[in-house]
Enzyme design. Structure first.
Site, PDB file in Angstrom:
ATOM      1  N   SER A 227       0.680  -0.831  -0.198  1.00 26.65           N
ATOM      2  CA  SER A 227      -0.189  -0.136  -0.170  1.00 26.65           C
ATOM      3  C   SER A 227       0.814   1.197  -0.109  1.00 26.65           C
ATOM      4  O   SER A 227       2.052   1.423  -0.923  1.00 26.65           O
ATOM      5  CB  SER A 227      -0.531   0.097   1.717  1.00 26.65           C
ATOM      6  OG  SER A 227      -1.913   1.163   0.771  1.00 26.65           O
ATOM      7  N   ASP A 453      -8.444  -4.085  -6.626  1.00 24.54           N
ATOM      8  CA  ASP A 453      -8.559  -3.433  -5.355  1.00 24.54           C
ATOM      9  C   ASP A 453      -8.892  -2.164  -4.885  1.00 24.54           C
ATOM     10  O   ASP A 453      -8.895  -1.092  -6.138  1.00 24.54           O
ATOM     11  CB  ASP A 453      -6.402  -2.944  -5.487  1.00 24.54           C
ATOM     12  CG  ASP A 453      -5.713  -2.690  -4.000  1.00 24.54           C
ATOM     13  OD1 ASP A 453      -6.823  -1.835  -3.568  1.00 24.54           O
ATOM     14  OD2 ASP A 453      -5.025  -3.197  -3.774  1.00 24.54           O
ATOM     15  N   HIS A 483      -7.491  -5.441  -1.232  1.00 23.27           N
ATOM     16  CA  HIS A 483      -6.351  -4.821  -1.126  1.00 23.27           C
ATOM     17  C   HIS A 483      -5.039  -5.652  -0.615  1.00 23.27           C
ATOM     18  O   HIS A 483      -4.516  -5.970  -0.045  1.00 23.27           O
ATOM     19  CB  HIS A 483      -6.793  -3.866   0.375  1.00 23.27           C
ATOM     20  CG  HIS A 483      -5.336  -2.965   0.043  1.00 23.27           C
ATOM     21  ND1 HIS A 483      -5.086  -1.685  -0.901  1.00 23.27           N
ATOM     22  CD2 HIS A 483      -5.075  -1.961   0.954  1.00 23.27           C
ATOM     23  CE1 HIS A 483      -4.036  -0.845  -0.013  1.00 23.27           C
ATOM     24  NE2 HIS A 483      -3.914  -0.686   0.921  1.00 23.27           N
TER      25      HIS A 483
END
Length: 514
Positions: A227, A453, A483
């Site tokens: 991320s 995502d 994610h």
């Protein structure tokens, strides 16, 4: 979702656990200390601090291996490396394999910005058991986060009020209230954390990681960024390309976007995830309990949110489930397909006037524990984003852009558009429109993009590969939901990542896993 548009690690760690100045910038004076030569004192880990989210000390890994914690001293201001220092919190699990097979330390950053690596790595440590056969697993609280000179803004009751406010103003009075509450939040950050606010940029954290590499005794940085951790890794590769060892970026932030473009991309990403959830629920053999068709599912959610805007329903304790909290809770559940069952349950309850499950999901996104205490993830998230991002948006800017955001997502568009005012009146200027991740001369970096995502849309992986430069980024596609890709336990993804990190085998560019 009232925070600036950057992925939030809380979406994974807090939901997995769903069913002041001790360290706040108080370092010593280091005029005569050689920081790269410092020795770390590894000890048993304490229970997480309040800023890290609280809870119990990490349990041993299977087989009895204990987690160890240490403190690394780093300059508060990297422009003055011999000046005052801050303490950075580290955690590790030593390699489980033979010493002669050990490669080094594999450093993790799980995202946010604002997520505590000291609490997150133990929460998911068993998922990296294979990597631990050749690496010490290491993570840290980046500066401004958790135990590492944490940024502090509002207290717990004030944060309850802050998260209850209406983030989709319908008239001038609601808009004024939103802007005033944002200004009060930002002023509190300056009052409580003035010394740290100029020094929490991603470039500062990247320099911390290079110091960490040296103190850990590694010639190269071996890195796993997830991320926002992909942005941090890209910035590190730009600043220190010659020090990049084997690195993996998973759930990739688009480094070419400014904060507005990032918000708009997230609106599209969360809408896609909602579409996929609705299709999944209604395509199963049994009846979907929250709608007859995919469109019916989304229409019923839209009606619920409109009703909550007019009249909230009971949530947890004395708190009510507002439109904002419900939208937060829905977004939280869309971070992982594993959480879709909670979304179904939460929607069913909300339709019957019970907001508890959606509020639990919202609380986890915001870093609120069951006892009403907040971690500092929101304060750190906003502080880091505002220090990084140069643009400053007004209410008029947002209103001009609302049509584009609503087109991207009828459900999330307004929320993410109004999040752009979070850095208005911030005490510190933003560094740049977007990060520089060009990394000529770096070793190959495996860049993993997930087609479903919600928080870091798939297109960001290709943009990261292009921005890293020729011969650096190697793209791998995962056709899945949620994610991130490695944590999905997809065997193809894990084989490719493990093969590179453990044995140096670079997958063919353009590899697709499904």
């Amino acid at each position: 979702m009232p925070n600036p548009p950057r992925p939030r690690v809380a979406a994974l760690t807090a939901t997995a656990l769903l069913l002041s100045c001790t360290l706040a910038g108080c370092g010593g004076d280091s005029h005569d200390e050689d920081l790269p030569a410092q020795k770390l004192s590894w000890k048993d880990c304490q229970a997480p601090s309040r800023a890290e989210g609280g809870g119990e000390a990490p349990s041993p890994l299977p087989g009895g291996a204990e987690w160890q914690c240490a403190t690394l001293k780093a300059p508060r201001d990297w422009a003055k490396p011999k000046g005052d220092t801050i303490d950075l919190a580290l955690i590790r699990a030593k390699t489980s394999g033979p010493k002669d097979r050990r490669i080094g330390s594999l450093v993790f950053n799980f995202g946010g910005p604002g997520g505590s690596g000291v609490t997150t790595l133990p929460a998911f440590g068993t998922e990296y058991a294979k990597l631990r056969t050749r690496y010490d697993l290491v993570s840290f609280d980046p500066r401004g986060v958790g135990r590492s000179a944490p940024v502090e803004c509002l207290n717990d009751p004030q944060l309850d009020y802050y998260f209850e406010q209406d983030w989709t103003p319908d008239d001038s009075a609601e808009r004024t209230a939103l802007l005033n509450n944002t200004k009060e939040f930002n002023a509190a950050c300056e009052d409580n954390s003035k010394k740290m606010l100029p020094h929490v940029r991603t470039t500062d954290a990247a320099r911390d990681m290079d110091l960490m590499r040296q103190v850990l005794g590694d010639d190269k940085l071996y890195y796993f960024g997830i991320s926002y951790g992909t942005e941090l890794g890209g910035v590190y590769a730009h600043l220190f390309p010659e020090h990049v060892g084997r690195a993996v970026f998973d759930a990739v932030v688009d480094p070419t976007q400014n904060s507005e473009q990032g918000s708009l991309g997230q609106a599209e990403g969360f809408q896609l995830a909602l579409d996929n959830f609705a299709e999944d629920c209604t395509s199963k053999t049994e009846d979907c309990p929250v709608g007859d068709t995919a469109q019916d599912v989304k229409d019923r959610i839209a009606k619920l949110l409109a009703d909550l805007d007019r009249k909230p329903i009971p949530g947890i304790g004395q708190r009510l489930l507002t439109q904002t909290a419900a939208t937060n809770g829905i977004a939280q559940a869309l971070y992982s397909k594993d959480f879709w069952e909670y979304l179904v349950e939460g929607l069913q309850q909300a339709y019957d006037g019970d907001g508890r499950v959606l509020m639990l999901l919202s609380d986890s996104l915001n870093g609120r524990s069951e006892n009403g205490e907040y971690s500092n993830i929101t304060a750190a998230n906003i502080a880091i984003n505002c220090a990084d991002d140069k643009p400053r948006y007004t209410a008029a800017d947002v209103e001009r852009r609302l049509p584009a955001f609503r087109a991207a997502s009828p459900l999330f568009g307004d929320f993410l558009a109004w999040s752009m005012v979070s850095c208005t009146d911030w005490a510190v200027p933003g560094a740049a429109d977007h990060p520089d991740v060009s990394a000529a001369g770096s070793a190959p970096i495996l860049v993993v993009g997930n087609t479903g995502d919600p928080a870091t849309p798939y297109e960001g992986a290709r943009k990261m590969v292009e921005a890293l430069g020729p011969g650096v980024g190697v793209e791998l596609t995962y056709k899945g939901q949620g994610h991130g890709a490695y944590g999905s336990k997809n065997s193809c993804v894990q084989k490719a990542v493990d093969g590179y990190l453990l044995n140096g085998r670079v997958p063919a560019a353009g590899t697709v896993c499904s």
